[in-house]
Design an enzyme around this catalytic site. Structure first.
Site, PDB file in Angstrom:
ATOM      1  N   CYS A 128       0.808  -1.218   0.000  1.00 53.46           N
ATOM      2  CA  CYS A 128       0.000   0.000   0.000  1.00 53.46           C
ATOM      3  C   CYS A 128       0.846   1.275   0.000  1.00 53.46           C
ATOM      4  O   CYS A 128       0.401   2.299  -0.511  1.00 53.46           O
ATOM      5  CB  CYS A 128      -1.006  -0.008   1.153  1.00 53.46           C
ATOM      6  SG  CYS A 128      -2.362  -1.158   0.847  1.00 53.46           S
ATOM      7  N   CYS A 151     -14.995   0.873   5.690  1.00 50.47           N
ATOM      8  CA  CYS A 151     -14.021   0.363   4.717  1.00 50.47           C
ATOM      9  C   CYS A 151     -13.919   1.295   3.517  1.00 50.47           C
ATOM     10  O   CYS A 151     -14.916   1.842   3.056  1.00 50.47           O
ATOM     11  CB  CYS A 151     -14.447  -1.010   4.213  1.00 50.47           C
ATOM     12  SG  CYS A 151     -14.815  -2.198   5.515  1.00 50.47           S
ATOM     13  N   HIS A 164      -8.917   4.403  -2.926  1.00 52.12           N
ATOM     14  CA  HIS A 164      -7.635   3.771  -2.650  1.00 52.12           C
ATOM     15  C   HIS A 164      -7.152   2.966  -3.842  1.00 52.12           C
ATOM     16  O   HIS A 164      -7.108   1.740  -3.806  1.00 52.12           O
ATOM     17  CB  HIS A 164      -7.781   2.893  -1.402  1.00 52.12           C
ATOM     18  CG  HIS A 164      -6.502   2.272  -0.919  1.00 52.12           C
ATOM     19  ND1 HIS A 164      -5.246   2.725  -1.275  1.00 52.12           N
ATOM     20  CD2 HIS A 164      -6.293   1.207  -0.091  1.00 52.12           C
ATOM     21  CE1 HIS A 164      -4.320   1.966  -0.691  1.00 52.12           C
ATOM     22  NE2 HIS A 164      -4.929   1.038   0.021  1.00 52.12           N
TER      23      HIS A 164
END
Lengths: 391, 533
Positions: free
Chosen positions: A89, A210, A336
């Site tokens: 990430c 989330c 993301h």
């Protein structure tokens, strides 16, 4: 004394979202053109002499052989040096660090750092959920992405009394910020009740705890601090950075109350920058899940350990608070796209320090901003970059 | 045709164990879906239970009762109608998970519900021949009947295990046996078929197959040397394919049927049926008979006990223990008869790959790597060439403790096929100081909590490309009677902390890896773990 050897002279991104009508290459080109267009005194794409590409998972968009070398051609600068950085990430934030070191070494003069990720060309099932079957053949079976952070929520709630409402406050804040960010994937408000009544995903996390799966690309152009004046009168300097690893698997974690990789990466970045958490005007941190932002703001030193939940509830991290966190909407609302995420956070920090944040502009008092990612089976590696507008 | 009884060398029963799957369903619930009626309750497996996991649990209970360590066994004799792999290492998987010496050998019997008796007879003969001194016999089944078939409303599941050895001084004994056969097709599963079929007409089977065949072996058993003066034993456990045949037979031969209660609550458990029904007889001295039937064969065994057989009382308690109720769709899904139309998520590391060869062994054996320098146990060893505690590289492979405490957990509610939600996953601090992260069992999902005590039980994680994948899961007691002892180790040979005597050095907060000290993190702790600088 901050490091300040490298400057960001241009920063841009494409609007994040489910970009079904854009290819990986088209997103990359869009981000590059946005960054080039952001350079105040004009920028010829042929000035780039090296590209650092952050793409975490080529497999998500079906090009398992991706090595970054497809990107220069898509940008119209084929022939330029190009290297791909993959570091989970934090791939984007680590690519930035690598690009800064390439400039600082004197080997390259103008480095494009570009993060690109195609998350939605494949279904959720084929994409991130498939990691439920990755890792050790039998151990770790069933570990979807939320499993990597939810155990920290369970323990944080148990030990510090963090409540579901505190977790929800992170989502409420970041969705609000996302409404003010034209580049965000989600641009709608949510309420605490909506978060608490959203479907359970991985106890104790619910759907609105989330982040989404998002396509996107973001780019920054780096030069030496000395050369920056040729491009802009408002350079943002790289004050410092830090990277740290931790044992990757959950059962090897030393604690479920903090992410030690973040703690150490931050310590190194603050030391390099000669700055501390109190010197930051804002931060873009890794909020893949609500609990992650609570851990982050504690581990980065913005609030005391265990106080991340109450601090979020009382507005400490809101746009007008003591330390605004994720003014862009964060991963929760902005999205993301893994390789692009860190670079996009650095774009936001750059714009904020240049006071180009529009409706979501935070007060710049000290002139410093912090960017943070954590990832790698959850929290096996963390990168912290600190930017400053102070020369 | 009558023959003279053959001489059979008796063998001793040293201990017994049983296992029952975690779910129950009323036969009527199944029948209702097909506009039919049925009676009784059935023990049925959850999605992560099968004949091997049941055999594992029953075996551990029997070994524990007998006071026999897995590494003392000369052979594993496993009888199951349907092994997890039609061809393949079913027997080795079970033996490995039990911690039986890899050179021990034994036998896998299968192909009909008579297979449990075949396993018992094989072990008995091996003991008689002197080649085997101590044998583990386990009979287990978790059959897959065809949806809507008559057999579906009678098929239960379970396992029974015996530890057999020399007869001298043994609490129980196998004394004599008779067998007979008839070439008929009753229940069968053709090559390539998934579910068991049932062709017989109920009365045809009763009048022309079951009653004559089983009556003959029973009558012959009554003439056995020492069989209570030619009248035979009073108590009989009789496998019962449909729930009504055993009482009819018992009436016709004047026997006291002791297996009816187990059949009524568990259904026809198949291979272990005759043994499960006899557990009650072993709680007190006396003789009894066990009759198995399947695949056109019937065998009757004359057995007895001089005192309570270790494990028998616990077995009875387990057979009568309450269990969770399954819905019919849940049962169908567990048996892979109700499947999602979506493609299942393939394992990242499929069975047959090199990583699986490494990983499956260390998972079935549940091994860790203990650091010679700091005592930290890294798991699993194949991904830890260096100590996760101090970075050292002097490691010893050890068997992990099989019980521990929940440090933290999640309940995964969004799982792609073939996973089923809710799926708990827990980080567990084992009693030897090692830490593992494993799946939990679905029964614990509603109220699992930090600090809960859990045991590690063998479950089927999934079926990948037709291959069952086994691993340990964390379950709060009392889900399974058996808790695995650390195999291959005696207390004397174990490190002190694993014998449960003295705490190991790393169990004190000072020397322990920080996660075991249970306090907030610091850079000092991160450095103590040796990883970040």
């Amino acid at each position: 004394m901050s490091w300040n050897r490298v400057a960001v002279v241009g920063a841009g991104l494409v609007k994040f979202g489910e970009l079904f009508d854009q290819s990986y290459e088209q997103m990359a080109a869009g981000a590059f053109r946005a960054a080039a267009g952001h350079v105040d005194k004009g920028f010829d794409p042929r000035e780039v002499d090296a590209v650092v590409v952050a793409t975490q998972r080529g497999t998500l968009w079906g090009q398992e052989g991706i090595g970054g070398n497809t990107v220069p051609s898509a940008l119209g600068i084929s022939g330029v040096a190009c290297t791909r950085v993959e570091n989970a990430c934090p791939s984007g934030s680590d690519a930035f660090r690598v690009g800064a070191m390439m400039v600082a070494s004197g080997v390259h003069q103008v480095v494009l750092v570009i993060g690109v990720e195609k998350m939605r060309d494949k279904s959720s099932q084929e994409g991130l959920l498939s990691r439920a079957a990755s890792g050790h053949p039998v151990y770790n079976r069933g570990e979807t992405a939320p499993v990597l952070f939810a155990p920290f929520a369970t323990r944080h709630m148990h030990d510090f009394g963090t409540t579901p409402e505190m977790l929800a406050a992170v989502a409420v804040k970041n969705h609000h910020n996302g409404c003010l960010d034209p580049y965000a994937h989600f641009r709608y408000e949510v309420t605490v009740d909506q978060v608490l009544s959203s479907p359970p995903v991985c106890h104790p996390l619910r759907l609105l705890d989330c982040c989404p799966q998002t396509d996107g690309a973001a780019a920054v152009i780096l030069t030496s601090a000395e050369d920056a004046g040729r491009y802009t009168d408002k350079p943002v300097l790289v004050a410092g950075f830090g990277v740290a690893t931790d044992h990757p698997y959950l059962h090897e974690k030393s604690t479920f109350l903090a992410l030690p990789a973040t703690v150490e990466a931050a310590r190194r970045a603050y030391a390099m920058a000669g700055l501390g958490p109190e010197d930051m005007d804002m931060a873009e941190v890794h909020d893949c899940f609500t609990i992650t932002e609570i851990l982050d703001i504690e581990d980065l030193g913005f609030v005391d350990k265990g106080k991340g939940g109450p601090a979020t509830l009382d507005g400490t991290t809101s746009l007008g608070g003591r330390i605004p966190v994720n003014p862009s909407g964060g991963l929760l609302a902005k999205g993301h796209p893994i390789g692009a995420t860190g670079v996009a956070q650095l774009v936001e920090c750059t714009w904020q320090l240049r006071e180009e944040g529009g409706e979501r502009q935070v007060a710049i008092r000290n002139g410093n901003a912090l960017q943070h990612n954590v990832g790698g089976r959850g929290s096996g590696v963390s990168v912290v970059n600190i930017l400053t507008r102070n020369r | 045709m009558e023959t003279e009884p053959r001489v059979t060398l008796p063998v001793g029963i040293l201990g017994v164990g049983v296992a029952v799957p975690s779910l129950r369903i009323d036969a009527a619930e199944i029948a209702r879906a097909w506009s039919a009626s049925a009676r009784g309750s059935l023990a049925v497996p959850d999605a992560d239970e099968d004949t091997l996991t049941l055999a594992w649990a029953a075996s551990l209970m029997a070994l524990d009762a007998a006071g026999v360590r897995p590494d003392q066994l000369d052979g594993l004799f496993w009888g199951t109608t349907r092994p997890p792999l039609a061809e393949g290492p079913s027997h080795v998987f079970l033996a490995t998970a039990l911690g039986i010496d890899r050179r021990a050998g034994g036998h896998l019997s299968s192909g009909s519900t008579h297979s449990g008796m075949d396993a018992l007879v094989s072990a008995w003969d091996a003991l008689g021949a002197g080649h085997v001194r101590t044998a583990l016999v386990v009979a287990s089944d978790a059959l897959v009947p065809g949806p809507g078939s008559a057999v579906e409303t009678t098929t239960g599941a379970g396992a029974a295990a015996y530890v057999l050895g020399p007869v001298a001084g043994a609490p129980g004994m196998l004394a004599y046996r008779t067998t007979d056969s008839l070439p008929v097709v009753d229940r069968y599963r053709g090559d390539g078929a998934f579910a068991t079929s049932d062709t017989y007409d109920g009365r045809l089977f009763r009048d022309k197959v079951f009653m004559p065949l089983v009556s003959r072996v029973a009558a012959e058993l009554c003439r056995a040397p020492g069989a209570d003066g030619g009248t035979g034993p009073h108590d009989w456990s009789i496998a019962d394919p449909d729930g009504r045949l055993a009482p009819a037979l018992a009436r016709s031969i004047g026997a006291n049927l002791i297996s009816a209660e187990v059949t009524g609550s568990l259904g026809d458990t198949g291979a272990p049926a005759a043994f499960l029904g006899a557990m009650t007889a072993m709680t007190a001295p006396g003789s009894f008979a066990m009759v198995a039937y399947g695949g056109g064969r019937a065998t009757a065994v004359l057995a007895g006990s001089t005192r309570e057989v270790p494990g028998a009382r616990g077995a009875l308690a387990l057979l009568g223990a309450p269990a969770h109720t399954a819905s019919y769709p849940q049962l169908l899904r567990s048996r892979a008869q109700l499947v999602s139309s979506g493609d299942p998520v393939p394992m990242g590391v499929p069975p047959g790959s090199a990583a699986f060869v490494r990983g499956n062994l260390e998972m079935l054996c549940l091994r860790g790597a203990r650091c010679e320098d700091c005592g930290y146990i890294s798991t699993p060893p194949s991904i830890h060439p260096s100590c996760a505690g101090c970075g050292g590289d002097r490691m010893t492979i050890v068997d992990l403790a099989r019980a521990g405490t929940v440090e933290t957990f999640v309940v995964n509610e969004t799982m792609p096929p073939p996973f089923t939600a809710p799926l708990p996953l827990a980080v567990i601090d084992l009693d030897d100081g090692a830490r593992v992260m494993l799946q939990g069992v679905s029964e614990d999902a509603p109220d699992l909590a930090i600090g809960d005590r859990v045991q590690l039980v063998l479950r089927r994680y999934g079926v990948e490309r037709g291959i069952p994948v086994y691993g340990y899961k964390a379950a709060r007691p009392p889900h399974q009677a058996g808790v695995a002892p650390s195999p291959h180790q005696t207390d004397a040979a174990r490190p002190p902390h694993q014998a449960g005597v003295a705490p190991s050095p790393h169990q004190t907060d000072a020397a322990r890896p920080p996660h075991q000290a249970g306090v907030a993190p610091s850079l000092r702790q991160a450095r103590n773990r040796g990883g970040s600088r």
